[in-house]
Design a protein around this motif. Sequence first.
Motif, PDB file in Angstrom:
ATOM      1  N   ARG A   1       0.852  -1.193   0.000  1.00 34.32           N
ATOM      2  CA  ARG A   1       0.000   0.000   0.000  1.00 34.32           C
ATOM      3  C   ARG A   1       0.884   1.237   0.000  1.00 34.32           C
ATOM      4  O   ARG A   1       2.081   1.146   0.289  1.00 34.32           O
ATOM      5  CB  ARG A   1      -0.891   0.012   1.251  1.00 34.32           C
ATOM      6  N   PRO A   2       0.321   2.405  -0.335  1.00 32.94           N
ATOM      7  CA  PRO A   2       1.099   3.638  -0.162  1.00 32.94           C
ATOM      8  C   PRO A   2       1.633   3.704   1.268  1.00 32.94           C
ATOM      9  O   PRO A   2       0.916   3.374   2.222  1.00 32.94           O
ATOM     10  CB  PRO A   2       0.073   4.743  -0.432  1.00 32.94           C
ATOM     11  N   THR A   3       2.884   4.125   1.403  1.00 36.44           N
ATOM     12  CA  THR A   3       3.546   3.994   2.702  1.00 36.44           C
ATOM     13  C   THR A   3       4.303   5.252   3.104  1.00 36.44           C
ATOM     14  O   THR A   3       5.061   5.822   2.310  1.00 36.44           O
ATOM     15  CB  THR A   3       4.535   2.804   2.677  1.00 36.44           C
ATOM     16  N   LEU A   4       4.083   5.655   4.351  1.00 34.40           N
ATOM     17  CA  LEU A   4       4.896   6.681   4.993  1.00 34.40           C
ATOM     18  C   LEU A   4       5.951   5.978   5.840  1.00 34.40           C
ATOM     19  O   LEU A   4       5.644   4.985   6.508  1.00 34.40           O
ATOM     20  CB  LEU A   4       4.051   7.563   5.912  1.00 34.40           C
ATOM     21  N   VAL A   5       7.173   6.496   5.830  1.00 37.51           N
ATOM     22  CA  VAL A   5       8.217   5.985   6.722  1.00 37.51           C
ATOM     23  C   VAL A   5       8.830   7.165   7.468  1.00 37.51           C
ATOM     24  O   VAL A   5       9.203   8.172   6.857  1.00 37.51           O
ATOM     25  CB  VAL A   5       9.310   5.211   5.955  1.00 37.51           C
ATOM     26  N   SER A   6       8.903   7.049   8.786  1.00 42.35           N
ATOM     27  CA  SER A   6       9.589   8.039   9.624  1.00 42.35           C
ATOM     28  C   SER A   6      10.774   7.355  10.281  1.00 42.35           C
ATOM     29  O   SER A   6      10.624   6.272  10.854  1.00 42.35           O
ATOM     30  CB  SER A   6       8.651   8.599  10.700  1.00 42.35           C
ATOM     31  N   VAL A   7      11.939   7.967  10.178  1.00 42.35           N
ATOM     32  CA  VAL A   7      13.147   7.437  10.813  1.00 42.35           C
ATOM     33  C   VAL A   7      13.650   8.499  11.776  1.00 42.35           C
ATOM     34  O   VAL A   7      14.112   9.565  11.358  1.00 42.35           O
ATOM     35  CB  VAL A   7      14.232   7.100   9.771  1.00 42.35           C
ATOM     36  N   CYS A   8      13.539   8.223  13.070  1.00 44.01           N
ATOM     37  CA  CYS A   8      13.882   9.258  14.048  1.00 44.01           C
ATOM     38  C   CYS A   8      13.948   8.669  15.452  1.00 44.01           C
ATOM     39  O   CYS A   8      13.534   7.535  15.688  1.00 44.01           O
ATOM     40  CB  CYS A   8      12.845  10.383  14.024  1.00 44.01           C
TER      41      CYS A   8
ATOM     42  N   GLU B   1      -0.121   2.818   4.984  1.00 46.19           N
ATOM     43  CA  GLU B   1       0.495   2.385   6.237  1.00 46.19           C
ATOM     44  C   GLU B   1       1.627   3.336   6.601  1.00 46.19           C
ATOM     45  O   GLU B   1       2.181   4.022   5.740  1.00 46.19           O
ATOM     46  CB  GLU B   1       0.992   0.941   6.141  1.00 46.19           C
ATOM     47  N   TRP B   2       1.947   3.360   7.886  1.00 50.50           N
ATOM     48  CA  TRP B   2       2.994   4.250   8.398  1.00 50.50           C
ATOM     49  C   TRP B   2       3.953   3.431   9.255  1.00 50.50           C
ATOM     50  O   TRP B   2       3.554   2.872  10.272  1.00 50.50           O
ATOM     51  CB  TRP B   2       2.355   5.375   9.219  1.00 50.50           C
ATOM     52  N   HIS B   3       5.208   3.353   8.824  1.00 52.58           N
ATOM     53  CA  HIS B   3       6.241   2.617   9.555  1.00 52.58           C
ATOM     54  C   HIS B   3       7.160   3.620  10.255  1.00 52.58           C
ATOM     55  O   HIS B   3       7.708   4.522   9.612  1.00 52.58           O
ATOM     56  CB  HIS B   3       7.039   1.728   8.608  1.00 52.58           C
ATOM     57  N   ILE B   4       7.327   3.442  11.562  1.00 53.16           N
ATOM     58  CA  ILE B   4       8.158   4.339  12.366  1.00 53.16           C
ATOM     59  C   ILE B   4       9.395   3.568  12.813  1.00 53.16           C
ATOM     60  O   ILE B   4       9.296   2.601  13.580  1.00 53.16           O
ATOM     61  CB  ILE B   4       7.383   4.868  13.587  1.00 53.16           C
ATOM     62  N   VAL B   5      10.555   3.994  12.326  1.00 54.97           N
ATOM     63  CA  VAL B   5      11.813   3.309  12.607  1.00 54.97           C
ATOM     64  C   VAL B   5      12.606   4.126  13.625  1.00 54.97           C
ATOM     65  O   VAL B   5      12.955   5.282  13.369  1.00 54.97           O
ATOM     66  CB  VAL B   5      12.641   3.127  11.318  1.00 54.97           C
ATOM     67  N   GLY B   6      12.878   3.533  14.773  1.00 54.42           N
ATOM     68  CA  GLY B   6      13.649   4.233  15.797  1.00 54.42           C
ATOM     69  C   GLY B   6      13.221   3.814  17.188  1.00 54.42           C
ATOM     70  O   GLY B   6      12.156   3.216  17.382  1.00 54.42           O
ATOM     71  N   GLY B   7      14.050   4.134  18.158  1.00 53.15           N
ATOM     72  CA  GLY B   7      13.733   3.851  19.550  1.00 53.15           C
ATOM     73  C   GLY B   7      13.783   5.127  20.361  1.00 53.15           C
ATOM     74  O   GLY B   7      14.251   6.158  19.889  1.00 53.15           O
TER      75      GLY B   7
ATOM     76  N   MET C   1      13.177   2.547   4.004  1.00 50.35           N
ATOM     77  CA  MET C   1      12.936   3.764   3.234  1.00 50.35           C
ATOM     78  C   MET C   1      12.854   3.494   1.735  1.00 50.35           C
ATOM     79  O   MET C   1      12.126   4.185   1.015  1.00 50.35           O
ATOM     80  CB  MET C   1      14.056   4.776   3.505  1.00 50.35           C
ATOM     81  N   LYS C   2      13.608   2.516   1.267  1.00 50.56           N
ATOM     82  CA  LYS C   2      13.828   2.273  -0.160  1.00 50.56           C
ATOM     83  C   LYS C   2      12.547   2.332  -0.995  1.00 50.56           C
ATOM     84  O   LYS C   2      12.484   3.014  -2.022  1.00 50.56           O
ATOM     85  CB  LYS C   2      14.513   0.910  -0.322  1.00 50.56           C
ATOM     86  N   ASN C   3      11.504   1.610  -0.605  1.00 50.92           N
ATOM     87  CA  ASN C   3      10.278   1.512  -1.403  1.00 50.92           C
ATOM     88  C   ASN C   3       9.110   2.291  -0.809  1.00 50.92           C
ATOM     89  O   ASN C   3       7.956   2.072  -1.205  1.00 50.92           O
ATOM     90  CB  ASN C   3       9.889   0.041  -1.572  1.00 50.92           C
ATOM     91  N   ALA C   4       9.413   3.189   0.120  1.00 45.69           N
ATOM     92  CA  ALA C   4       8.354   4.006   0.718  1.00 45.69           C
ATOM     93  C   ALA C   4       7.837   5.026  -0.288  1.00 45.69           C
ATOM     94  O   ALA C   4       8.561   5.476  -1.183  1.00 45.69           O
ATOM     95  CB  ALA C   4       8.884   4.722   1.959  1.00 45.69           C
ATOM     96  N   SER C   5       6.575   5.396  -0.127  1.00 46.97           N
ATOM     97  CA  SER C   5       6.013   6.457  -0.967  1.00 46.97           C
ATOM     98  C   SER C   5       6.575   7.809  -0.558  1.00 46.97           C
ATOM     99  O   SER C   5       6.888   8.650  -1.403  1.00 46.97           O
ATOM    100  CB  SER C   5       4.487   6.473  -0.840  1.00 46.97           C
ATOM    101  N   TYR C   6       6.688   7.996   0.764  1.00 48.69           N
ATOM    102  CA  TYR C   6       7.180   9.269   1.301  1.00 48.69           C
ATOM    103  C   TYR C   6       7.965   9.027   2.587  1.00 48.69           C
ATOM    104  O   TYR C   6       7.662   8.103   3.349  1.00 48.69           O
ATOM    105  CB  TYR C   6       6.020  10.221   1.638  1.00 48.69           C
ATOM    106  N   VAL C   7       8.939   9.882   2.837  1.00 53.07           N
ATOM    107  CA  VAL C   7       9.542   9.989   4.161  1.00 53.07           C
ATOM    108  C   VAL C   7       8.782  11.100   4.886  1.00 53.07           C
ATOM    109  O   VAL C   7       8.650  12.214   4.377  1.00 53.07           O
ATOM    110  CB  VAL C   7      11.044  10.315   4.073  1.00 53.07           C
ATOM    111  N   PHE C   8       8.279  10.781   6.068  1.00 51.79           N
ATOM    112  CA  PHE C   8       7.363  11.661   6.799  1.00 51.79           C
ATOM    113  C   PHE C   8       8.076  12.225   8.026  1.00 51.79           C
ATOM    114  O   PHE C   8       8.560  11.474   8.873  1.00 51.79           O
ATOM    115  CB  PHE C   8       6.130  10.847   7.203  1.00 51.79           C
ATOM    116  N   VAL C   9       8.158  13.573   8.115  1.00 49.87           N
ATOM    117  CA  VAL C   9       8.869  14.243   9.217  1.00 49.87           C
ATOM    118  C   VAL C   9       7.936  15.295   9.828  1.00 49.87           C
ATOM    119  O   VAL C   9       7.959  16.464   9.433  1.00 49.87           O
ATOM    120  CB  VAL C   9      10.177  14.899   8.720  1.00 49.87           C
ATOM    121  N   PRO C  10       7.103  14.908  10.815  1.00 44.50           N
ATOM    122  CA  PRO C  10       6.116  15.838  11.384  1.00 44.50           C
ATOM    123  C   PRO C  10       6.599  16.565  12.641  1.00 44.50           C
ATOM    124  O   PRO C  10       5.824  16.835  13.555  1.00 44.50           O
ATOM    125  CB  PRO C  10       4.955  14.895  11.722  1.00 44.50           C
ATOM    126  N   SER C  11       7.879  16.905  12.697  1.00 41.29           N
ATOM    127  CA  SER C  11       8.492  17.439  13.920  1.00 41.29           C
ATOM    128  C   SER C  11       7.974  18.825  14.292  1.00 41.29           C
ATOM    129  O   SER C  11       7.605  19.625  13.433  1.00 41.29           O
ATOM    130  CB  SER C  11      10.010  17.510  13.750  1.00 41.29           C
TER     131      SER C  11
END
Length: 390
Positions: free
Chosen positions: A221-228, A254-260, A293-303
């Motif tokens: 599906r269209p995908t947001l990825v946040s890495v933070c 879908e939205w995948h959040i990568v980080g701790g 991130m590679k196949n994500a639709s967007y990198v999402f940064v809502p800071s």
Amino acid sequence: MIKILFVINNMEQGGIQHSLLELIKKITIYNRFDISLLCLNRMGEYYSHIPKSIKLIELSKYQMISEMDLKHCKEKGKIHFFFRLFTSLITKMGFKNIASKLYTAVLGKTKDTYDIAISYSQPTDDRDFFCLTNEIVINCCKAKKKGSFVHCDFKLYGGNTIRNRKIYEKMDFICAVSSSVKKQFIDCIPEARNKTSIVYNCCDADSIVLQANEDAIIYNRPTLVSVCRLSEEKGLLRCMPIIKHLVDKGFEFEWHIVGGGSLYTALEKAIEFYHLNRVVVLEDRQSNPYRFMKNASYVFVPSFHEAAPLVFDEAIILGIPVLTTNTLSAEEMIKKHNYGLVCDNTDEAILEMLIDAFSSKIEFATCNNVKMYRDEQSFIEAINKVVGEL
């Protein structure tokens, strides 16, 4: 040979630590630099990746107490525990100057004298005994020139205090990681105007592309990825009702959040509360975030606030459009080059941006020269300027 000492609080997985790692990797190929590193807490995911040619120095066995909580200090012994307890207490009482002077006195001076000593972290709030790299460079490092990096929106990040401004005024040079960061910093400390240069975050484009292709995640599906880092200023929690609203409107994504980080449990609870288990996925810390991130639709940064986040550079290198709130360098790094969408820093604007991103096909630009993107040249230029003053 120009002897340079970098000082950083830790090498945990984070943008500041990663940019330092990439910088020292790149400048070690120059025969004119002799690089040393003082890492206060010699731990973290990136510590083992430090090149063998870098000299790792230690000032004192007590240097890590500023980077450890009381529980871990207690495990080190009674002296560590009571030293940390005392410095923390007097800092919270408003006497951070006394605490930092005691701390740096215990650490002592570097054995060697360096041409340049550089703090790679910015100071924290006046009631927080943590990340004292500026103080260490000023008080503990024997060096002809002393400087510091600014990786934050200095006006908004929480450490824009009279005390911290006075510390920066003692530095011989300042490196701001973008034009916008420099402008904001100078607005807060006008006296630093003539000694502040722009030194961009360093990236290894070849390595990023290579890692992105290693077992890259495929999305259906269209995908947001946040890495933070999972912390308040990243704005992740405020997005949960926004994501819920989009789902209720029938958007499939879908939205995948990568980080701790400290907000992991709160995010888990928010996902449960808004019934987003099939939409929002917490991926925790990952040694290779680029495969997400590679196949994500967007990198999402809502800071709520950012300086010049490394994830902007990484997304640009991978050709992934960025959806971001209007933080300090968003216009400069993203909107100006059409590398994504920038919205006002409100919940309503974030919602509208996501609707636009998922509803229409928007043409974005890509970087024409990825291999040369964010190399070490701005650092070399800044160092040459400092060396010319020795």
